[in-house]
Design an enzyme around this catalytic site. Sequence first.
Site, PDB file in Angstrom:
ATOM      1  N   ASN A 152       0.831  -1.214   0.000  1.00 58.66           N
ATOM      2  CA  ASN A 152       0.000   0.000   0.000  1.00 58.66           C
ATOM      3  C   ASN A 152       0.870   1.271   0.000  1.00 58.66           C
ATOM      4  O   ASN A 152       0.358   2.378   0.026  1.00 58.66           O
ATOM      5  CB  ASN A 152      -0.973   0.010   1.192  1.00 58.66           C
ATOM      6  N   GLY A 195       6.495   1.401   2.274  1.00 58.69           N
ATOM      7  CA  GLY A 195       7.230   0.883   1.120  1.00 58.69           C
ATOM      8  C   GLY A 195       7.314   1.934   0.025  1.00 58.69           C
ATOM      9  O   GLY A 195       6.660   2.973   0.089  1.00 58.69           O
ATOM     10  N   ASP A 217      -3.986  -2.800  -0.143  1.00 58.74           N
ATOM     11  CA  ASP A 217      -3.853  -2.859   1.314  1.00 58.74           C
ATOM     12  C   ASP A 217      -4.352  -4.226   1.778  1.00 58.74           C
ATOM     13  O   ASP A 217      -5.501  -4.590   1.499  1.00 58.74           O
ATOM     14  CB  ASP A 217      -4.696  -1.733   1.929  1.00 58.74           C
ATOM     15  N   LEU A 242       4.636 -10.109   4.759  1.00 58.08           N
ATOM     16  CA  LEU A 242       5.463  -9.143   5.485  1.00 58.08           C
ATOM     17  C   LEU A 242       4.717  -7.860   5.827  1.00 58.08           C
ATOM     18  O   LEU A 242       5.192  -7.073   6.654  1.00 58.08           O
ATOM     19  CB  LEU A 242       6.692  -8.754   4.636  1.00 58.08           C
ATOM     20  N   THR A 291      -4.001  -4.161  10.376  1.00 56.65           N
ATOM     21  CA  THR A 291      -3.081  -4.725   9.382  1.00 56.65           C
ATOM     22  C   THR A 291      -2.612  -6.112   9.819  1.00 56.65           C
ATOM     23  O   THR A 291      -2.623  -7.064   9.037  1.00 56.65           O
ATOM     24  CB  THR A 291      -1.866  -3.791   9.188  1.00 56.65           C
ATOM     25  N   GLY A 322      -6.469 -16.908   4.518  1.00 60.98           N
ATOM     26  CA  GLY A 322      -7.618 -17.369   3.725  1.00 60.98           C
ATOM     27  C   GLY A 322      -7.191 -17.673   2.299  1.00 60.98           C
ATOM     28  O   GLY A 322      -7.597 -18.681   1.708  1.00 60.98           O
ATOM     29  N   TYR A 346       1.500  -3.254  17.903  1.00 58.27           N
ATOM     30  CA  TYR A 346       2.393  -4.078  17.075  1.00 58.27           C
ATOM     31  C   TYR A 346       2.645  -5.433  17.736  1.00 58.27           C
ATOM     32  O   TYR A 346       2.459  -6.486  17.117  1.00 58.27           O
ATOM     33  CB  TYR A 346       3.706  -3.327  16.867  1.00 58.27           C
ATOM     34  N   TYR A 367      -5.077 -21.652  11.664  1.00 58.45           N
ATOM     35  CA  TYR A 367      -5.336 -22.096  10.283  1.00 58.45           C
ATOM     36  C   TYR A 367      -4.598 -23.394   9.994  1.00 58.45           C
ATOM     37  O   TYR A 367      -5.065 -24.230   9.218  1.00 58.45           O
ATOM     38  CB  TYR A 367      -4.933 -21.011   9.277  1.00 58.45           C
TER      39      TYR A 367
HETATM   40  O1  UGA Z   1      14.797  -2.856  13.695  1.00 62.87           O
HETATM   41  C1  UGA Z   1      14.030  -3.813  13.840  1.00 62.87           C
HETATM   42  O2  UGA Z   1      14.140  -4.753  13.113  1.00 62.87           O
HETATM   43  C2  UGA Z   1      12.995  -3.818  14.932  1.00 62.87           C
HETATM   44  O3  UGA Z   1      12.684  -2.457  15.201  1.00 62.87           O
HETATM   45  C3  UGA Z   1      11.774  -2.211  16.238  1.00 62.87           C
HETATM   46  O4  UGA Z   1      12.280  -2.548  17.483  1.00 62.87           O
HETATM   47  P1  UGA Z   1      13.285  -1.633  18.330  1.00 62.87           P
HETATM   48  O5  UGA Z   1      14.288  -2.584  18.871  1.00 62.87           O
HETATM   49  O6  UGA Z   1      12.573  -0.788  19.292  1.00 62.87           O
HETATM   50  O7  UGA Z   1      14.031  -0.730  17.230  1.00 62.87           O
HETATM   51  P2  UGA Z   1      14.634   0.755  17.266  1.00 62.87           P
HETATM   52  O8  UGA Z   1      13.579   1.788  17.132  1.00 62.87           O
HETATM   53  O9  UGA Z   1      15.699   0.739  16.242  1.00 62.87           O
HETATM   54  O10 UGA Z   1      15.257   0.936  18.713  1.00 62.87           O
HETATM   55  C4  UGA Z   1      16.343   0.191  19.182  1.00 62.87           C
HETATM   56  C5  UGA Z   1      16.825   0.837  20.468  1.00 62.87           C
HETATM   57  O11 UGA Z   1      17.477   2.064  20.174  1.00 62.87           O
HETATM   58  C6  UGA Z   1      16.890   3.140  20.884  1.00 62.87           C
HETATM   59  N1  UGA Z   1      16.960   4.340  20.023  1.00 62.87           N
HETATM   60  C7  UGA Z   1      16.268   4.418  18.852  1.00 62.87           C
HETATM   61  C8  UGA Z   1      16.399   5.514  18.035  1.00 62.87           C
HETATM   62  C9  UGA Z   1      17.229   6.568  18.430  1.00 62.87           C
HETATM   63  O12 UGA Z   1      17.398   7.607  17.738  1.00 62.87           O
HETATM   64  N2  UGA Z   1      17.891   6.463  19.615  1.00 62.87           N
HETATM   65  C10 UGA Z   1      17.775   5.375  20.424  1.00 62.87           C
HETATM   66  O13 UGA Z   1      18.414   5.321  21.504  1.00 62.87           O
HETATM   67  C11 UGA Z   1      15.482   2.680  21.228  1.00 62.87           C
HETATM   68  O14 UGA Z   1      14.985   3.352  22.355  1.00 62.87           O
HETATM   69  C12 UGA Z   1      15.708   1.192  21.459  1.00 62.87           C
HETATM   70  O15 UGA Z   1      16.150   0.965  22.755  1.00 62.87           O
HETATM   71  C13 UGA Z   1      10.505  -2.995  15.900  1.00 62.87           C
HETATM   72  O16 UGA Z   1       9.551  -2.845  16.880  1.00 62.87           O
HETATM   73  C14 UGA Z   1      10.781  -4.435  15.628  1.00 62.87           C
HETATM   74  O17 UGA Z   1       9.635  -5.095  15.208  1.00 62.87           O
HETATM   75  C15 UGA Z   1      11.789  -4.584  14.548  1.00 62.87           C
HETATM   76  O18 UGA Z   1      12.100  -5.936  14.404  1.00 62.87           O
END
Ligand code: UGA
Length: 477
Positions: A194, A198, A218, A233, A252, A262, A305, A319
């Site tokens: 959607n 992306g 979507d 994904l 989503t 389905g 999420y 399923y």
């Molecule tokens: O990158 C991913 O693949 C994952 O990203 C997110 O999970 P999260 O681990 O919270 O990803 P980030 O937003 O990259 O945060 C990682 C850590 O860095 C910190 N962070 C993030 C951004 C920033 O500018 N500064 C900072 O300290 C966040 O607080 C967190 O502790 C998603 O929720 C996951 O589903 C996904 O798999």
Amino acid sequence: MEDSAAPQQNNNEQKTRDNFDTVPDTSQTPMIRSEIDAATEPSSQSNSNNSSSGDDALRIRDSADNTASALGLVIEASEGQRQQGPGVGGSDGGEVSPKSANQVTVVGDKAVRSDIALSVLQQLYLPEQTDAYRKVNLQDKTLSFPHSPSFPSVKMLLNHERKRILVTGGAGFVGSHLVDRLMLMGHEVIVLDNFFTGSKRNVQHWLGHPHFELIRHDVVDPFMIEVDQIYHLACPASPPHYQYNPIKTVKTSVMGTINMLGLAKRTKARFLLTSTSEVYGDPEEHPQKETYWGHVNPIGPRACYDEGKRVAETLTYSYMQQDEVDVRVARIFNTFGPRMNENDGRVVSNFIMQALRGDELTIYGDGQQTRSFQYIHDLVDGLILLMNRNYKEPVNLGNPEEFTIRDFAEMIRSEINADVDIMSLPPTEDDPQRRRPDIGRAQKYLGWNPKFSVYQGIRETVQYFKKTKNEQAWYTD
Ligand SMILES: O=C(O)[C@H]1O[C@H](OP(=O)(O)OP(=O)(O)OC[C@H]2O[C@@H](n3ccc(=O)[nH]c3=O)[C@H](O)[C@@H]2O)[C@H](O)[C@@H](O)[C@@H]1O
């Protein structure tokens, strides 16, 4: 779920939160909204199979690598070709330190015929001639889309070997790399997206290819098609993006997954759900095994999420049990690489862009929380292996190398050689404090191990951001 690259909207469309049509600019602080203009997205006519231009960037069709790859051979790259070091911090690949030793040159797995020289993939996201597909003239503020001379070569498969594969979220960050690999393997690929996070640009090099279709759709709405495999994904994955419209995020995950299951049931397609490490919440077990049930706040800001994905897993196994759908579930840990959008809001793109711009690196909280970062190609290897193996339980896919966020900030700063400070911002609510995958299952049942060091991945990603920085800045201004 990882379709979290360049957020895109059509500037002329009315934007509503319910349609996910606007996303926040999260590159500096969480939750700052930025309208992103995608009215200039390339048209589906931008590739042509019959252009005779001698464009260097797409000569890979004629290269020895690709001739051999069309014949199903594996090419070992020469030193000179593969060690095209990303040039981080001015050391353009010349210096060989322990961190840059053992560079990966071939990705994938021969057992499922996903093996390919890294250089072939690099031509798709780091082409030598960056304007092969799209010329950005910042002075005139014009975009042009030269017809590309040829498509990348794909493997020749026999009819019964070639599968029709649906990739939802296939124009996103992870989706587009998966699409590249499936296309190069010789399959027919249909992408549903959607374009909330992306971008057509991520799959632009396949538009017009006889094996490829791109459909704006979507997944919350049903979709009918005959396919053999479904990689599901579609869902924003960056916390600021999925928290921007939490109701839509839940819809989503839940409705999108019901619709795709389905479809799998009706067509007897094999179905792979990309779940997430977030199903473990703020874990009390470390490292996290698939048998751990998690520690999720069901009413917190991440719940849309985390709980959405947990229900998606529940649906998937329901399923399987009730309707005998053939399912696979990947729990994806933090993943990074080229085609992340600089405004994605996740830590890797934030730190790299901040360092490249000379801004302070922003740490949320004290920086003692940990994450384990895997490079995109390792994840794609794991997804394809999982789809093609006979293992139905959830499987963690992640790189167990664990960093505190503060150490990670120091690492990015030193890799980019940036003279910038590191600043602390308030912590985000319910931020998981420790995260590292136990990958025993993936090793045992898939024969999978991450191949890329974080350093090699970061260098390639920095190279990508350096190449696209000006263009991305223009798009998001
Ligand atoms: O990158 C991913 O693949 C994952 O990203 C997110 O999970 P999260 O681990 O919270 O990803 P980030 O937003 O990259 O945060 C990682 C850590 O860095 C910190 N962070 C993030 C951004 C920033 O500018 N500064 C900072 O300290 C966040 O607080 C967190 O502790 C998603 O929720 C996951 O589903 C996904 O798999």
